[in-house]
Design an enzyme around this catalytic site. Structure first.
Site, PDB file in Angstrom:
ATOM      1  N   LYS A  96      -4.268  34.675  55.391  1.00  0.00           N
ATOM      2  CA  LYS A  96      -4.654  33.343  54.910  1.00  0.00           C
ATOM      3  C   LYS A  96      -4.448  33.250  53.391  1.00  0.00           C
ATOM      4  O   LYS A  96      -3.855  32.300  52.882  1.00  0.00           O
ATOM      5  CB  LYS A  96      -6.121  33.062  55.249  1.00  0.00           C
ATOM      6  CG  LYS A  96      -6.585  31.654  54.913  1.00  0.00           C
ATOM      7  CD  LYS A  96      -8.099  31.591  54.657  1.00  0.00           C
ATOM      8  CE  LYS A  96      -8.440  32.150  53.277  1.00  0.00           C
ATOM      9  NZ  LYS A  96      -9.807  31.893  52.808  1.00  0.00           N
TER      10      LYS A  96
ATOM     11  N   THR B  12     -12.982  30.966  47.837  1.00  0.00           N
ATOM     12  CA  THR B  12     -11.546  31.118  47.598  1.00  0.00           C
ATOM     13  C   THR B  12     -10.812  30.067  48.410  1.00  0.00           C
ATOM     14  O   THR B  12     -10.764  30.147  49.636  1.00  0.00           O
ATOM     15  CB  THR B  12     -11.077  32.519  48.031  1.00  0.00           C
ATOM     16  OG1 THR B  12     -11.752  33.482  47.223  1.00  0.00           O
ATOM     17  CG2 THR B  12      -9.575  32.673  47.865  1.00  0.00           C
TER      18      THR B  12
ATOM     19  N   LYS C 193      -7.789  33.317  41.201  1.00  0.00           N
ATOM     20  CA  LYS C 193      -8.354  34.100  42.297  1.00  0.00           C
ATOM     21  C   LYS C 193      -7.252  34.538  43.266  1.00  0.00           C
ATOM     22  O   LYS C 193      -7.227  35.679  43.727  1.00  0.00           O
ATOM     23  CB  LYS C 193      -9.404  33.259  43.026  1.00  0.00           C
ATOM     24  CG  LYS C 193      -9.946  33.855  44.299  1.00  0.00           C
ATOM     25  CD  LYS C 193     -10.752  35.133  44.067  1.00  0.00           C
ATOM     26  CE  LYS C 193     -11.222  35.709  45.411  1.00  0.00           C
ATOM     27  NZ  LYS C 193     -11.817  37.041  45.262  1.00  0.00           N
TER      28      LYS C 193
END
Lengths: 301, 301, 301, 301
Positions: free
Chosen positions: D239, D97, D173
């Site tokens: 994040k 990711t 994603k």
């Protein structure tokens, strides 16, 4: 006669500040990337340098007033930059609004050349700069701030001290812009509520202006939908609120109001209003309240 | 000598206003639910009524300055109320901050008794009221506003007109409180960002105060964490922001900033700060940034 | 044969539930304000009452499935209402989504007539109701819930207990709607981000649907911009989120996500989308991202 | 036997995926920065490389499953990296990711070495990876995706295509993680509302779990306040939401819900909860509602 200073960056703010330095008796060596901007000063006995580095003299003082972090880094970090030319005993008095982290990085870089970096962002618009009405927030090495003091006296009405951390004064400047834009966004909501409640925005602006001069100016811009020419454009506002949020993230400080302001500015960019005054967020707030036609017409042109 | 007015509601604001009316030569018949509050005026030749209705004389003017919508409805809608006693030609000049919808409802009710309702919420704290520095937003029937004008002259420094809609002036007053509280909330965020960035809140307050008197006073309260005694408590702030949101919902006007302010005030209530000054939302913002111990200690006492 | 029940409110949900009660062997006496809705049941041996009160028999059970708080209060609080007719030993099993505070008020009112109020809001759309797939949250007096159990078995697939507080089950139902609408709003943001990043919304819907059936259905509605006919219209969504916020305010619980959802729904109303499916908030989010033309065209028709 | 693949990154996800590739008959050359993680595979006939570059063979395929953008850039951009060793005809199938912008930059870099970059982020936790239940979003050059297909078949239950843009699959994603975290945050608000309304969080979790498997798992974690061990820690959540916001900013897409989620995660970091499960934002929401003591005790340990 006072000493000769280097000065880099002659936009609206820079020109006004440089003129006041001249008026106070300083000599000036100036540089601007777009050379035409130096013309007004050239006629006043100012030396126009062909490079940024050329404005500096060993152990002297250079002031910078450039567009953003990137521009300042470019002019400071290049090989043979003015910083290197200043060398031991030199001072860089940096007036731009930049990220505190950038100020700290530059300060460390300067130290390698024994140059002292003084963060000195200024509060006030070009009119205030011209009128010597700026307020200056300053942080950095005490000796360098002391040596900069007569300069500050020549360009503003006062200085507030924020210690040794070269990032501190820039945090303060960002706080200032956060406060101003929060005022604008709240005014935008109040104006839309008034409009939807059948109340003239100009009447609301009138009474609001009685209490707070800061509110008064923006209330009038919004009431008259006069977002051009931009006093401070959406794009710069978004840049500054991004700096606020990034700086806040570094210390794990959630700022929900600043996040909201960010989203309003980003929406204004999405709607192609990036060059309007940042108070044009009022248009988006009006549209979200279903007021599309009446307000959008003003931006079509 | 000027005519004799009825006056209901002698809290801090009411007393200051009533005193200025006396000083301007008006006769007064006053009523307050808690009788002790009438004492300061009783000594000055004022008639202290035993009921709210008793302050009114047929065709006269009654001013009200009470706590909230509920209090005003109680005093107006009761059988045999002062409104009924005023009767044809009478005027009710209503100074309280209430919902625009309540003002409209009361206006209709008054009309049944041929009484005119003048919405006249005032801007300013008790000190401003005492100093005749209030600003008055007014809306309602033109003739009644005109007849109220000498009264406004006696208690404030100016009037701004908002037309015939009896709700309009109250929308304006709510907008004013929205603007003030947005200023406070933004200051709270700026102060917390400063604190977390290692900058003294008092220094930030100093420079902020240079630009905007409105910001200056709240910046000092937050920097000094002096939330008691409350100039305007959290609970009243929450009441007013609720009025803002309810009024906005009536015209399908989303106000995301006002929603955020509402949540901050509600959180302050949840944390048992309802009687602190509404700038105490700064404590919650500090806690969300992990600053619990340093700030909370100030409220424990 | 099982006992005969009263049933008030034959909208889409009510009809499906009543049919399942019939199928389970209950007798029914039904009432609906708009009489035509009773036709499908009249043919199946159901007694169609001429008033709400007429469905009740002393000591019996009445179920209600009406539009909102106001409708339920009207049918319960009138003189000679079905509640009074139920009298001692009677039970009112209330299936509607209403405010917890309303449920508590009604419960107290019922107690005066020795009737027990069982809050029993249901989870599921009309299709789920028809298929006996509802889930029921229930709260109220233990004995009354026990006596209602066979009814719940006849109309749903399971019951979850929330104690004696008649408001509790309604809080749970509101939480459920909050969760669903948060899912929708997040999907709307994800879809707009995909669109602006050059990704087809249908492809995103495809992969999202692999993980979560709840997400799948709304992802498809948004991807296909198929907001009509409305499964659940914006206006009802706004009503429910308002109930969430009002209920939260009663216990001083700030819900910033719910506030945001409220503002999105209110904006949809401001833009005259009140009768579209509540997932039409996606249009506003797209517009705030500057996607006006491409999406709005779909709603014009 | 199928071809031999390179595989870099043997964390929980990487190990499960590599095992499934082995089981499907692929040969493997693996590398992990922390060598001990390779032990479980070493016993199964897998070649353990001493450098990342060593896993590649000219024209072959390398899969990567590393922590973040920085780790992937380090392993790809070094001189003599596996990318250079792959050379013409080589494929890099990237499962991590990362930011769409990073994927695009890497893709351009790979092209200089005639290597094709296939973005293939996976949906599912380690358990899903072990059970071959991953879903794979993929984007990049058609030929390279086709050649990767048997690999996807060996490790997941399906693939969804997002075209040629190497950034597209990563946008998808990020959208997925946005949706999951929105679900969590809404659950947190619902749970706190339940708690403050006197309703057991476990009962609410029970009924919520009936409808949506995604909600069920997080509802239980929050109801039981079991934030350790973290399935997905606050810090990684922050994040990813930062990647969402940064990616959205690139296309001028305001995402107010994502901004809110960001602030909640940042507050959790400020409160030293960065290593708890990201559903621990529920603690902050509870504290903002005045529920400090009851919930915080769980985190003290």
């Amino acid at each position: 006669m006072a000493e000769t200073l280097g000065f880099i960056g002659l936009g609206n703010m820079g020109q006004a500040i440089a003129s006041n330095l001249l008026a106070a008796g300083y000599g000036l060596r100036v540089y601007n990337r777009t050379a035409s901007k130096t013309a007004p000063l050239a006629g006043k006995g100012v030396y126009v340098a062909k490079s940024a580095a050329e404005v500096a003299s060993p152990g002297g003082i250079v002031l910078t007033m450039v567009a953003d972090d990137h521009a300042l880094e470019q002019v400071c970090l290049a090989h043979g930059s003015f910083v290197e030319k200043l060398g031991p005993g030199g001072i860089h008095t940096s007036l731009s609004t930049i990220a505190p982290a950038t100020a700290r990085r530059l300060s460390e870089h300067h130290a390698k050349h024994n140059v002292q970096y003084v963060a000195s962002p200024v509060f006030g618009r070009p009119e205030a700069a011209a009128a010597k009405k700026l307020w200056i927030a300053t942080s950095g090495p005490a000796a360098a701030k002391k040596r900069s003091q007569p300069i500050f006296d020549a360009i503003g009405q006062g200085v507030v001290e924020f210690g040794e951390d070269p990032g501190a004064a820039n945090v303060v400047k960002l706080c200032g812009n956060l406060l101003i834009f929060a005022t604008i966004d709240a005014l935008a909501e109040a104006m839309v509520l008034a409009e939807k409640s059948g109340i003239g925005m100009k009447s609301l602006a009138e009474i609001v202006g009685k209490f707070s001069p800061l509110h008064a100016s923006y209330a009038n811009i919004i009431a008259e939908q006069k977002f051009e020419p931009a006093g401070f454009p959406v794009l710069l506002g978004l840049k500054d609120i991004n700096l606020v949020l990034r700086t806040a993230a570094e210390s794990a400080t959630p700022l929900p109001l600043a996040s909201l302001l960010h989203d309003h500015l980003l929406s204004a960019v999405a709607k192609k209003r990036e060059n309007l005054d940042w108070s044009a967020v009022a248009l988006g707030i009006a549209e979200d309240a279903g007021l599309k036609p009446s307000l959008q017409s003003k931006v079509a042109g």
